[in-house]
Design a protein around this motif. Sequence first.
Motif, PDB file in Angstrom:
ATOM      1  N   PRO A 339       8.878  53.048 -18.443  1.00 33.99           N
ATOM      2  CA  PRO A 339       9.551  51.804 -18.860  1.00 33.99           C
ATOM      3  C   PRO A 339       8.714  50.560 -18.574  1.00 33.99           C
ATOM      4  CG  PRO A 339      11.085  53.250 -17.709  1.00 33.99           C
ATOM      5  CD  PRO A 339       9.720  53.831 -17.516  1.00 33.99           C
ATOM      6  N   LEU A 340       8.012  50.540 -17.437  1.00 32.86           N
ATOM      7  CA  LEU A 340       7.175  49.397 -17.102  1.00 32.86           C
ATOM      8  C   LEU A 340       5.980  49.302 -18.052  1.00 32.86           C
ATOM      9  CD1 LEU A 340       6.359  47.040 -15.319  1.00 32.86           C
ATOM     10  CD2 LEU A 340       5.323  48.677 -13.723  1.00 32.86           C
ATOM     11  N   VAL A 341       5.350  50.416 -18.318  1.00 31.40           N
ATOM     12  CA  VAL A 341       4.205  50.429 -19.238  1.00 31.40           C
ATOM     13  C   VAL A 341       4.631  49.924 -20.607  1.00 31.40           C
ATOM     14  CG1 VAL A 341       2.559  51.918 -20.445  1.00 31.40           C
ATOM     15  CG2 VAL A 341       2.989  52.265 -18.004  1.00 31.40           C
ATOM     16  N   GLU A 342       5.780  50.401 -21.074  1.00 29.54           N
ATOM     17  CA  GLU A 342       6.276  49.979 -22.394  1.00 29.54           C
ATOM     18  C   GLU A 342       6.580  48.481 -22.406  1.00 29.54           C
ATOM     19  OE1 GLU A 342       9.598  52.521 -23.042  1.00 29.54           O
ATOM     20  OE2 GLU A 342       8.384  54.343 -23.272  1.00 29.54           O
ATOM     21  N   ALA A 343       7.176  47.968 -21.334  1.00 25.16           N
ATOM     22  CA  ALA A 343       7.486  46.530 -21.255  1.00 25.16           C
ATOM     23  C   ALA A 343       6.208  45.705 -21.267  1.00 25.16           C
ATOM     24  CB  ALA A 343       8.301  46.244 -20.000  1.00 25.16           C
ATOM     25  N   CYS A 344       5.186  46.151 -20.535  1.00 25.64           N
ATOM     26  CA  CYS A 344       3.903  45.431 -20.504  1.00 25.64           C
ATOM     27  C   CYS A 344       3.211  45.467 -21.864  1.00 25.64           C
ATOM     28  CB  CYS A 344       3.000  46.014 -19.426  1.00 25.64           C
ATOM     29  SG  CYS A 344       3.535  45.608 -17.738  1.00 25.64           S
ATOM     30  N   GLU A 345       3.328  46.579 -22.578  1.00 24.16           N
ATOM     31  CA  GLU A 345       2.728  46.660 -23.913  1.00 24.16           C
ATOM     32  C   GLU A 345       3.403  45.685 -24.870  1.00 24.16           C
ATOM     33  OE1 GLU A 345       0.030  48.288 -25.041  1.00 24.16           O
ATOM     34  OE2 GLU A 345      -0.286  48.650 -22.895  1.00 24.16           O
ATOM     35  N   ARG A 346       4.729  45.552 -24.744  1.00 22.22           N
ATOM     36  CA  ARG A 346       5.435  44.579 -25.590  1.00 22.22           C
ATOM     37  C   ARG A 346       4.977  43.159 -25.260  1.00 22.22           C
ATOM     38  NH1 ARG A 346       9.797  48.108 -24.561  1.00 22.22           N
ATOM     39  NH2 ARG A 346      10.551  46.773 -22.859  1.00 22.22           N
ATOM     40  N   ALA A 347       4.746  42.911 -23.956  1.00 23.31           N
ATOM     41  CA  ALA A 347       4.284  41.580 -23.548  1.00 23.31           C
ATOM     42  C   ALA A 347       2.901  41.277 -24.121  1.00 23.31           C
ATOM     43  CB  ALA A 347       4.271  41.486 -22.025  1.00 23.31           C
ATOM     44  N   LYS A 348       2.021  42.284 -24.138  1.00 25.65           N
ATOM     45  CA  LYS A 348       0.680  42.079 -24.699  1.00 25.65           C
ATOM     46  C   LYS A 348       0.750  41.739 -26.182  1.00 25.65           C
ATOM     47  CE  LYS A 348      -1.741  45.185 -21.501  1.00 25.65           C
ATOM     48  NZ  LYS A 348      -2.498  46.454 -21.395  1.00 25.65           N
ATOM     49  N   PHE A 354       5.077  35.331 -24.232  1.00 24.93           N
ATOM     50  CA  PHE A 354       5.149  35.794 -22.852  1.00 24.93           C
ATOM     51  C   PHE A 354       4.526  34.753 -21.924  1.00 24.93           C
ATOM     52  CE2 PHE A 354       3.356  38.314 -19.269  1.00 24.93           C
ATOM     53  CZ  PHE A 354       4.549  38.813 -18.775  1.00 24.93           C
ATOM     54  N   GLY A 355       3.346  34.225 -22.311  1.00 28.71           N
ATOM     55  CA  GLY A 355       2.683  33.204 -21.496  1.00 28.71           C
ATOM     56  C   GLY A 355       3.510  31.941 -21.395  1.00 28.71           C
ATOM     57  N   HIS A 356       4.115  31.543 -22.500  1.00 28.99           N
ATOM     58  CA  HIS A 356       4.953  30.339 -22.491  1.00 28.99           C
ATOM     59  C   HIS A 356       6.123  30.509 -21.530  1.00 28.99           C
ATOM     60  CE1 HIS A 356       6.941  26.742 -23.999  1.00 28.99           C
ATOM     61  NE2 HIS A 356       8.071  27.456 -24.092  1.00 28.99           N
ATOM     62  N   ALA A 357       6.757  31.681 -21.555  1.00 25.35           N
ATOM     63  CA  ALA A 357       7.892  31.945 -20.669  1.00 25.35           C
ATOM     64  C   ALA A 357       7.450  31.942 -19.211  1.00 25.35           C
ATOM     65  CB  ALA A 357       8.530  33.282 -21.028  1.00 25.35           C
ATOM     66  N   LEU A 358       6.275  32.491 -18.936  1.00 24.52           N
ATOM     67  CA  LEU A 358       5.765  32.487 -17.569  1.00 24.52           C
ATOM     68  C   LEU A 358       5.522  31.060 -17.086  1.00 24.52           C
ATOM     69  CD1 LEU A 358       3.139  35.406 -17.544  1.00 24.52           C
ATOM     70  CD2 LEU A 358       5.242  35.287 -16.179  1.00 24.52           C
ATOM     71  N   ARG A 359       4.911  30.253 -17.938  1.00 22.51           N
ATOM     72  CA  ARG A 359       4.601  28.869 -17.551  1.00 22.51           C
ATOM     73  C   ARG A 359       5.871  28.040 -17.395  1.00 22.51           C
ATOM     74  NH1 ARG A 359       0.727  29.991 -21.428  1.00 22.51           N
ATOM     75  NH2 ARG A 359       1.827  28.748 -23.029  1.00 22.51           N
ATOM     76  N   SER A 360       6.895  28.431 -18.124  1.00 21.99           N
ATOM     77  CA  SER A 360       8.154  27.691 -18.078  1.00 21.99           C
ATOM     78  C   SER A 360       9.032  28.105 -16.897  1.00 21.99           C
ATOM     79  CB  SER A 360       8.926  27.913 -19.384  1.00 21.99           C
ATOM     80  OG  SER A 360      10.197  27.298 -19.329  1.00 21.99           O
ATOM     81  N   ASP A 361       9.197  29.385 -16.680  1.00 17.99           N
ATOM     82  CA  ASP A 361      10.168  29.860 -15.677  1.00 17.99           C
ATOM     83  C   ASP A 361       9.561  30.740 -14.594  1.00 17.99           C
ATOM     84  OD1 ASP A 361      12.512  28.734 -17.025  1.00 17.99           O
ATOM     85  OD2 ASP A 361      12.071  30.207 -18.587  1.00 17.99           O
ATOM     86  N   GLY A 362       8.271  31.032 -14.677  1.00 19.82           N
ATOM     87  CA  GLY A 362       7.650  31.896 -13.680  1.00 19.82           C
ATOM     88  C   GLY A 362       7.954  33.365 -13.922  1.00 19.82           C
ATOM     89  N   PHE A 363       7.494  34.181 -12.998  1.00 20.50           N
ATOM     90  CA  PHE A 363       7.675  35.639 -13.128  1.00 20.50           C
ATOM     91  C   PHE A 363       9.023  36.011 -12.503  1.00 20.50           C
ATOM     92  CE2 PHE A 363       6.452  40.108 -11.778  1.00 20.50           C
ATOM     93  CZ  PHE A 363       6.459  40.616 -13.072  1.00 20.50           C
ATOM     94  N   SER A 366      14.839  35.532 -15.088  1.00 20.16           N
ATOM     95  CA  SER A 366      15.397  34.454 -15.923  1.00 20.16           C
ATOM     96  C   SER A 366      14.363  33.888 -16.887  1.00 20.16           C
ATOM     97  CB  SER A 366      15.939  33.337 -15.030  1.00 20.16           C
ATOM     98  OG  SER A 366      14.900  32.780 -14.247  1.00 20.16           O
ATOM     99  N   GLY A 367      13.198  34.531 -16.965  1.00 23.13           N
ATOM    100  CA  GLY A 367      12.112  33.993 -17.780  1.00 23.13           C
ATOM    101  C   GLY A 367      12.085  34.473 -19.210  1.00 23.13           C
ATOM    102  N   GLY A 368      13.216  34.714 -19.810  1.00 23.43           N
ATOM    103  CA  GLY A 368      13.223  35.194 -21.185  1.00 23.43           C
ATOM    104  C   GLY A 368      13.198  36.711 -21.231  1.00 23.43           C
ATOM    105  N   ARG A 369      13.573  37.258 -22.375  1.00 19.53           N
ATOM    106  CA  ARG A 369      13.744  38.707 -22.464  1.00 19.53           C
ATOM    107  C   ARG A 369      12.470  39.478 -22.158  1.00 19.53           C
ATOM    108  NH1 ARG A 369      16.062  42.226 -27.595  1.00 19.53           N
ATOM    109  NH2 ARG A 369      15.828  44.264 -26.567  1.00 19.53           N
ATOM    110  N   ILE A 370      11.325  39.023 -22.712  1.00 20.73           N
ATOM    111  CA  ILE A 370      10.090  39.785 -22.521  1.00 20.73           C
ATOM    112  C   ILE A 370       9.688  39.786 -21.050  1.00 20.73           C
ATOM    113  CG2 ILE A 370       7.645  39.980 -23.131  1.00 20.73           C
ATOM    114  CD1 ILE A 370       8.276  38.679 -25.790  1.00 20.73           C
ATOM    115  N   LYS A 376      12.207  43.501 -14.410  1.00 14.97           N
ATOM    116  CA  LYS A 376      13.195  44.541 -14.083  1.00 14.97           C
ATOM    117  C   LYS A 376      12.546  45.920 -13.988  1.00 14.97           C
ATOM    118  CE  LYS A 376      17.242  42.261 -16.104  1.00 14.97           C
ATOM    119  NZ  LYS A 376      18.237  42.302 -17.202  1.00 14.97           N
ATOM    120  N   SER A 377      11.694  46.231 -14.956  1.00  8.82           N
ATOM    121  CA  SER A 377      11.059  47.554 -14.940  1.00  8.82           C
ATOM    122  C   SER A 377      10.054  47.663 -13.792  1.00  8.82           C
ATOM    123  CB  SER A 377      10.381  47.850 -16.281  1.00  8.82           C
ATOM    124  OG  SER A 377       9.454  46.847 -16.623  1.00  8.82           O
ATOM    125  N   PHE A 378       9.418  46.527 -13.433  1.00  8.56           N
ATOM    126  CA  PHE A 378       8.512  46.532 -12.286  1.00  8.56           C
ATOM    127  C   PHE A 378       9.278  46.810 -10.992  1.00  8.56           C
ATOM    128  CE2 PHE A 378       6.973  43.912  -8.718  1.00  8.56           C
ATOM    129  CZ  PHE A 378       5.813  44.609  -8.425  1.00  8.56           C
TER     130      PHE A 378
END
Length: 519
Positions: A339-348, A354-363, A366-370, A376-378
């Motif tokens: 599940p974590l690998v799949e989530a990271c692949e979607r982020a790539k 994904f970068g915008h969400a990180l810069r906005s809300d952090g890791f 609450s940082g958006g679905r991606i 969560k999977s991590f």
Amino acid sequence: MPNKAFSLENNPFRVLKANYRSSAAEISDLVEDAELDGLHHEDELQKARQALVTPKSRLLFELSWLPELSQLQKSKLEELLRQADPAVILTQIDHFPDLARANIAAHLCSKGIASIEVVHSLAQSWDELDEAHLLKFLNEERRSSGFPAVEANQLRDGVRDIRQRHATAAANWIWSLPLPGKGMNDIVEQELERNPEASFLRHLVEMYDKESEPHLAVIKESVLTATAAAKKVSADLPQHIKEIEKLLDAWDSINQPVQIYSQFRGQEEGRSKQLYEIVRKLCLELANDHGRYEEALRLSSALLTTFPELESVAESLKEDITALESLSHQKKISDKLDPLVEACERAKKNASSFGHALRSDGFSESGGRIVSDVVKSFNAARRSLPEPGVAYLVVRDLALSLNNENNDAQSAFILVNGLIELGGGKVPSQVLEKLREERAILHKNWKMKELERQSGNVSGMIRTVDELLVYANAADRSELEVLKAKLKRRTPVNRFIEYIGGWIVIGILLLVASAIFGG
């Protein structure tokens, strides 16, 4: 339960109250006396008379009676047998001649009042039997009774027959026990230790094995049914595996003494070898065709527990188990990481969002679905994995992609920094050290660009240098302190720009060196 394999009570010598010196005429008189007593039916008495006046049949009953015992000893034995206490009987007959002692032990087995010690006494009596002495005794008695002498080969055949009947009586008694396999196993192990070359033990094992055939046939049929069902690899596969394990245990509880004896003789018990091959074939199919390493490992371990006496396969099973343990461990990790690998692949694939969400809300969740899916999977992976460091490395690879493929050092820094903070004090030490090194590099990559953008803005540059100092290593820290001091002295713009230009070159070189991040 009593069995009819061997009985002193039915011996014609006892029925007619005859002795080894009774002649044919005396036997006829004994029949008449017995008829008057009325304890036996006339047909039974006539059969007893015929058995004792016929030389060939007489020999078998001579051998299966109480040779060399006095009438006083026989009378005492009758009383002991009525008391039916095997421990007392063994003590009282310990000094009896070998064959008489063996016949008594076999009789106790047939009557169902034996013990493991009785079977040991039976085996020991046969070890000590002196056929030459026995032949001499019988022929001396026959000279007195008027019957023809016994030849050595006749005695040998008769003794073999009696020994077989004794083994049958003992085996039948063993099978009357609540746990016949355990009882037989104790006998085999102790007899092998006492006298491994004893001939009686071989006959006993053969008779026990013969009695076990119907029980083992039922178990084998059940194993075939369970393996056929397991090969379908349906949802109830674990239940079929559990059933096969139970059946192997049931097989071993019966057949182990035969396996032990066969191993001692340098052989492998054939039916066990066949059953092993049936289950091993299932193991191979589960592992090779379906990737069900855990189930294959369970069965291989059960096979090794059941058949360690099969020396030709024991080493192979140990190798199977080692390989399956490794494969099973890897699959468990893979299943929890998927599940974590799949989530990271979607982020790539959605790196910009994904970068915008990180810069906005952090890791964070609450940082958006991606981002939320990755977090969560991590968390699920690091909490369930035996080696949680693997989960950190999967997310680290995502940060590598952001930095190298998308030129987004800021988002990569936020991701790595978020990993460290989310792990708290539970990040594996080696992983934590690596993440901290890479966080510093990513931070420098990000802030060097910021420093370049602040060129000419002294206060902005000082603020950026202060930010750089937070994660700088010792070497960079020294140069940043010098830079900060010059900025505070309001260095002339042209000289300042010249200095900054040189430091930016150093930064670019360090950026190139950030390939270490992928190491």
